[in-house]
Design an enzyme around this catalytic site. Structure first.
Site, PDB file in Angstrom:
ATOM      1  N   GLU A 774       0.897  -1.169   0.000  1.00 47.55           N
ATOM      2  CA  GLU A 774       0.000   0.000   0.000  1.00 47.55           C
ATOM      3  C   GLU A 774       0.923   1.203   0.000  1.00 47.55           C
ATOM      4  OE1 GLU A 774      -3.136   1.360  -0.414  1.00 47.55           O
ATOM      5  OE2 GLU A 774      -3.611  -0.570   0.521  1.00 47.55           O
ATOM      6  N   CYS A 808      -1.408   9.110   3.101  1.00 45.62           N
ATOM      7  CA  CYS A 808      -1.191   8.749   1.697  1.00 45.62           C
ATOM      8  C   CYS A 808      -2.388   9.162   0.851  1.00 45.62           C
ATOM      9  CB  CYS A 808      -0.849   7.277   1.538  1.00 45.62           C
ATOM     10  SG  CYS A 808      -1.892   6.210   2.490  1.00 45.62           S
TER      11      CYS A 808
END
Ligand SMILES: Cc1cc2nc3c(=O)[nH]c(=O)nc-3n(C[C@H](O)[C@H](O)[C@H](O)COP(=O)(O)OP(=O)(O)OC[C@H]3O[C@@H](n4cnc5c(N)ncnc54)[C@H](O)[C@@H]3O)c2cc1C
Length: 1019
Positions: A774, A808
């Protein structure tokens, strides 16, 4: 910044009101008890019936709101289309977008003359429906080209639609300027006096309270504009009348959120330092002119704050204008604390020896309050969930206001004939002085009848503003009128008989109408997943444990592992794997669910650690603990639902089963930006699937991880199934992934480190193991000119700067349509200037520090580069001396392709777009990342098309683009942003599993006994 010259200083916050989340039944029963013997409802119906019948005999004109919503209810696609056009069309500056928006909205609804329901306006409605459906033929597809003729036609249709919405809006606005409004008010007053044929009493008749329309302020510039507009209006009102008292004079209603962009509980000091002097300047004007100034009631999280504001202003009024009785505020009956608010207001008035004017309303933000409570996982709802309960509370508050007649002049704002009749009865029986109130454009019919009684005084709340400013207000009114439960809606519906319309709300209290926020999620396969518990930071009782935990937290030092530790631990975990994997999945799930419950109960403690070690703000900490709790509960449920042995079909004489096992030892490597949520999410997913786990937290945040590991042991995870290995990625991380017992890697962090791990795994001998990565993103938000700039700026500020941009999912690139770019940029500049950057432990802080010196140096270097290479649009001034604070900033770039790398900090890039929105989407795709995308448009088909074009994992339409919720917005990207599967989604656990099928020849021993015994021959 707080004005040092402000005479108002915020006193320490103290709870004036009871807990908002007491059981609804108890609160309503207490309210009902106060109403015992206060009213004769038979008499109420007797008074209200002729009003209702008279109104129904003379239906409102077709273009009146009631009629329109009867023909096109907001629950229908046509009603929704009208509302959405009303909300957006008038603000769209460019013709192309206006055409696309109109085509999109009218196109999706069936304005078909045959579908018009029966009613007094059937013929007119039929004609207008035919006109709309005919007009629609001139419209191209939402973003379609269309020939010249159709384009000319389209412009005409759009112009006509704009005009229709302007007419609709005008029903609710008394005038575009205060002078226009006052002239209109004069006319209405004359008409009323004529109707009363000289029966007008100086103490009764029509009064007005003017309201200067607009969205809440987002910047200081907005706030100053509103202040000037209120000041100008008070001047005009004062010049236009000679009134004996504020009660009989026209007055003004103000919204504190219009006068200060940070009117929030968390910003108390600034509210006192900056907002109160502004309000005071208006009070001086109003008191000098002896007219009424009322503060409107807004969202619940400001309720306690609003009482502190009232108290502080009252203290000053008491010394400066002790005789003035015109100061007031609105109280919302739908609040579970409404009765206590009335008492608190009376107490403040009494203590300062003043008299207030108090407007009682039911409340205009009901839907928003319910949503906020659900999103926040709050203990309950701060407002009632049954309309009847609000009605009961309204009457109980009315009784209480009348009882406080020595210090309160009650003003009853309602359009409900039953409520009006009940109030008149109650007030008269107590000989109380009072007035009724209604909104301009609403309840006109009922009040025409009520006001035949010359002793009734009524004040009209009179919005003033240009078309652009009335949109939000218009939509509120459309929703209010369109709701099935609303009195105005039912009045227009002849099928609702008078008895039902006027029925007494005072029946027994009922349990909440819908589940508490904890039980938001429906049952799935017999499992009820509880929502994680949040904290209402505006309620002292809820916040106190958090503050105490932060103050008490000392971050423990966590011992670093050595590479020898890694080798020994991996052997131990490999040994522990078999027993853990053999535990039935339901047992493993129960342990993980228990961990979730333990964590839920220890929220404050973990928040303390997150603030001190991760330097996260309080709001972010609460959200993070909740996410970790959700992960535990969600993956526990998913394991029970999806990882059970599954019988497969096959020929007779054979049984087939699919089984899901753990793979062995999973290495979980997590980042510092979500040291609890991502850490816990990875670990519990791997564990519940049957793996043993070697968990390596980020070097910056091992203490949070260590505490979570301890909690998992307490919940029942065996020590040889889970181990924490703290240390540098280059040594500990590298030896973990290189270890021969490593059966899979789950990683969240930078794309660059993900590549290093990928290569290391590829070079390793032995099995090819799964790798879940990820990584980051160059996340964009596309904004077209139908978007609401205020909503865009709220979403931008939250997405780009919250958590100091260290998510993120954070917004990095705002791509905004050229026709509205200047306005949006101006607003972002203003919003940047009012952000609080500082110590994350303080509630007032919006943006805390970046994680460490290395991050600080890196982000600062990029900011310095951008200051040379790009245009600085705005930057927050930082006065705090807290270490490693980076000033949030926005820069304009010439093109999307100029954006090269993710800056993991509070830095926003802005690009203007013109022309074709699809090519904007392609350019964003070309950046190669694919994590989150924001789309802001009112053209639904455009939003859907862009979402389909986007090579992005999480798309958010008309909201912020951070804070994905487990099981609701499964999170994860594609391209350079990650491998998938999505965390918090239904496919995540499978990647941690080894699948095994088990086939047994059941006929092997002798023959097919089952078939011969007459059982089914296969599936
Ligand atoms: C003069 C004036 C000033 C106003 N100022 C304010 C203000 O400052 N702040 C503000 O918030 N509002 C304000 N309002 C708006 C006001 O809240 C609504 O107009 C009012 O609630 C409508 O009530 P009603 O008695 O006319 O209609 P009704 O149809 O009898 O009541 C509708 C109201 O019931 C409540 N309700 C609806 N469904 C439910 C449910 N399921 N559970 C619980 N409650 C429910 C909601 O409050 C809804 O608005 C003002 C209204 C007027 C007339």
């Amino acid at each position: 910044m707080p004005s040092s010259s402000s005479p108002f200083v915020a006193a320490p916050q103290q709870a004036r009101l009871p807990y908002p989340y007491r059981p609804e039944v108890d609160v309503v029963e207490a309210a009902l008890a106060t109403l015992q013997g206060q009213m004769d409802w038979v008499q109420v119906i007797r008074s209200g019936r002729p009003w209702v019948e008279a109104v129904r005999d003379k239906p409102a004109p077709f273009w009146a709101m009631e009629s329109l919503l009867r023909e096109y209810p907001i629950s229908s696609s046509e009603g929704l289309a009208l509302m959405r056009l009303a909300e957006a069309l008038l603000r769209v500056p460019d013709v192309e977008t206006a055409i696309a928006l109109t085509a999109d909205q009218l196109g999706r609804a069936e304005f078909d003359a045959d579908s018009v329901v029966d009613g007094p306006h059937k013929m007119l409605a039929g004609i207008s429906a035919s006109a709309i459906s005919l007009s629609k033929k001139f419209l191209p597809g939402a973003d379609g080209e269309g020939g010249l003729l159709s384009r000319l036609g389209a412009k005409t249709v759009v112009a006509a639609t704009v005009r229709a919405i302007q007419l609709l809006g005008r029903q609710f606005v008394l005038g575009r300027t205060i002078h226009e409004a006052m002239e209109e008010a004069l006319d209405q007053r004359k008409t009323m006096e004529n109707a009363r044929r000289g029966n007008a009493d100086a103490a009764t008749g029509l009064r007005f309270s003017y309201d200067m329309l607009g969205e809440g302020a987002r910047t200081e510039h907005d706030a100053e504009r509103y202040l000037a507009s209120y000041a100008n209006a008070i001047n005009a009102i004062a010049r236009g009348q000679v009134a004996a008292s504020p009660e009989t004079a026209d007055g003004i209603s103000i919204k504190l959120s219009a006068l200060f962009s940070r009117y929030e509980d968390g910003q108390r000091e600034r509210v006192f330092g900056e907002l109160l002097p502004r309000v005071w300047s208006l009070i001086v004007q109003a008191a000098t002119a002896n007219l009424n100034l009322t503060i409107d009631a807004e969202e619940t999280d400001r309720l306690e704050l609003s009482l502190d504001v009232l108290d502080a202003l009252a203290a000053r009024i008491a010394t400066t204008f002790p005789k003035w009785t015109g100061f007031g505020l609105a109280v919302q009956a739908y609040q579970t604390r409404a009765l206590a608010v009335v008492d608190a207001v009376a107490e403040i008035a009494r203590r300062h020896k003043l008299r207030f004017m108090v407007r009682l309303v039911k409340g205009a933000y009901w839907d928003g309050e319910i949503k906020r409570a659900q999103e926040g996982g709050l203990v309950g709802y701060p407002v009632f969930t049954h309309k009847e309960h609000t009605d009961i509370s309204y009457l109980a508050c009315a009784r209480s206001l009348i009882a406080h007649a020595d210090v309160i002049y009650p003003q009853f704002a309602t359009h409900n004939a039953g409520t009006i009749a009940a109030i008149l009865q109650m007030a008269r029986s107590k000989n109380a002085a009072f007035e009724m109130q209604r909104l301009h454009g609403m309840g006109e019919g009922i009040y025409r009848e009520v006001m035949r009684d010359p002793t009734v005084a009524c004040r009209v709340y009179a919005p003033v503003g240009e078309h652009r400013d009335l949109l939000a207000y218009l939509v509120r009114r459309l929703l209010e009128n369109g709701a099935n439960s609303s009195f105005v809606h039912q009045l227009a519906d002849n099928t609702v008989d008078v008895e039902r319309l006027l029925a007494s709300p005072m029946t027994t209290a009922r349990p909440p109408a819908f589940p508490m926020p904890a039980y938001l999620y429906p049952m799935d396969h017999g499992l009820q997943r509880r929502n994680s518990t949040g904290i209402d930071l505006a309620v002292i009782a809820e916040r106190a444990p958090l503050d105490a935990a932060v103050a008490a937290t000392v971050v423990p030092v966590i011992r670093e592992a050595t590479t020898e530790d890694v080798i020994a631990t991996m052997v131990r975990l490999d040994g522990g794997f078999t027993a853990w994997n053999e535990r039935p999945v339901n047992e493993r799930a129960a342990i993980i669910r228990r961990a979730g419950d333990l964590l839920d109960a220890r929220l404050a403690e973990f928040c303390g650690l997150l603030v001190k070690e991760g330097h996260k703000t309080l709001g972010d900490c609460v959200a993070e603990v909740r996410e970790a709790v959700d992960f535990c509960r969600y993956y526990a449920d998913q394991a029970q639902i999806r990882l059970q042995d599954q019988v497969l079909p096959g020929p007779t004489g054979e049984s087939n089963e699919l089984r899901m096992n753990g793979r062995g030892v999973f290495v979980c490597i997590s980042p510092w930006n979500f040291p609890l949520a991502i850490f816990a999410g990875q670990v519990v997913a791997a564990l519940v699937a049957g793996n043993a786990v070697a968990a390596k937290p980020a070097e910056q945040t091992p203490a949070v991880a260590a505490r979570m590991v301890e909690l998992l042991y307490t919940a029942g995870v065996p020590k040889d199934a889970l181990a924490l290995l703290h240390g540098p990625g280059e040594t500990i991380g590298a030896s973990l992934t290189a270890n021969r017992h490593c059966s899979g890697v789950c990683f969240t962090g930078s794309t660059q480190v993900a590549k290093i791990i990928q290569r290391a795994l590829a070079h390793k001998d032995g099995p090819i193991v799964p790798f879940i990565a990820e990584t980051g993103g160059l996340n964009a938000m596309i904004v077209d000119s139908s978007a609401l700039p205020e909503q865009v700026v709220d979403a931008v500020v939250q997405s780009a700067f919250r958590s100091a941009g260290q998510r993120c999912s954070a917004l990095r690139l705002l791509v905004v349509h050229g026709s509205i770019a200047d306005g949006v940029i101006e607003m972002i500049r203003g919003a940047l200037s009012v952000l609080n950057v500082g110590d994350p432990a303080l509630l007032a802080t919006d943006v805390g520090p970046v994680i460490d010196d290395e991050a600080y140096t890196g982000v600062s270097r990029n900011v310095a580069r951008l200051k040379k290479d790009a245009k600085l649009l705005g930057e927050t001034a930082v006065s705090s001396r807290f270490p490693r604070l980076v000033a949030p900033a926005a820069f304009e770039l010439a093109s999307i392709s100029q954006l090269k790398e993710e800056i993991f900090g509070p830095v926003l890039h802005v690009v203007r777009w013109n022309g074709d929105v699809d090519s904007v989407m392609h350019e964003i795709n070309d950046l190669g990342y694919g994590l989150t995308l924001g789309i802001q448009t009112r053209i639904d088909s455009r939003a859907q098309r862009l979402a389909r074009l986007a090579r992005v994992g999480n798309v958010y339409i008309n909201r912020n683009m951070i804070g994905a919720v487990v099981g609701v917005q499964p999170f994860g990207g594609e391209g350079l942003s990650g491998t998938g599967p999505k965390a918090g989604g239904p496919h995540y656990l499978f990647r941690f599993c080894a699948e095994q099928t088990l086939t047994v020849n059941t006929a092997a021993a002798g023959g097919n006994a089952a078939l011969l015994a007459g059982e089914s021959g296969g599936h």
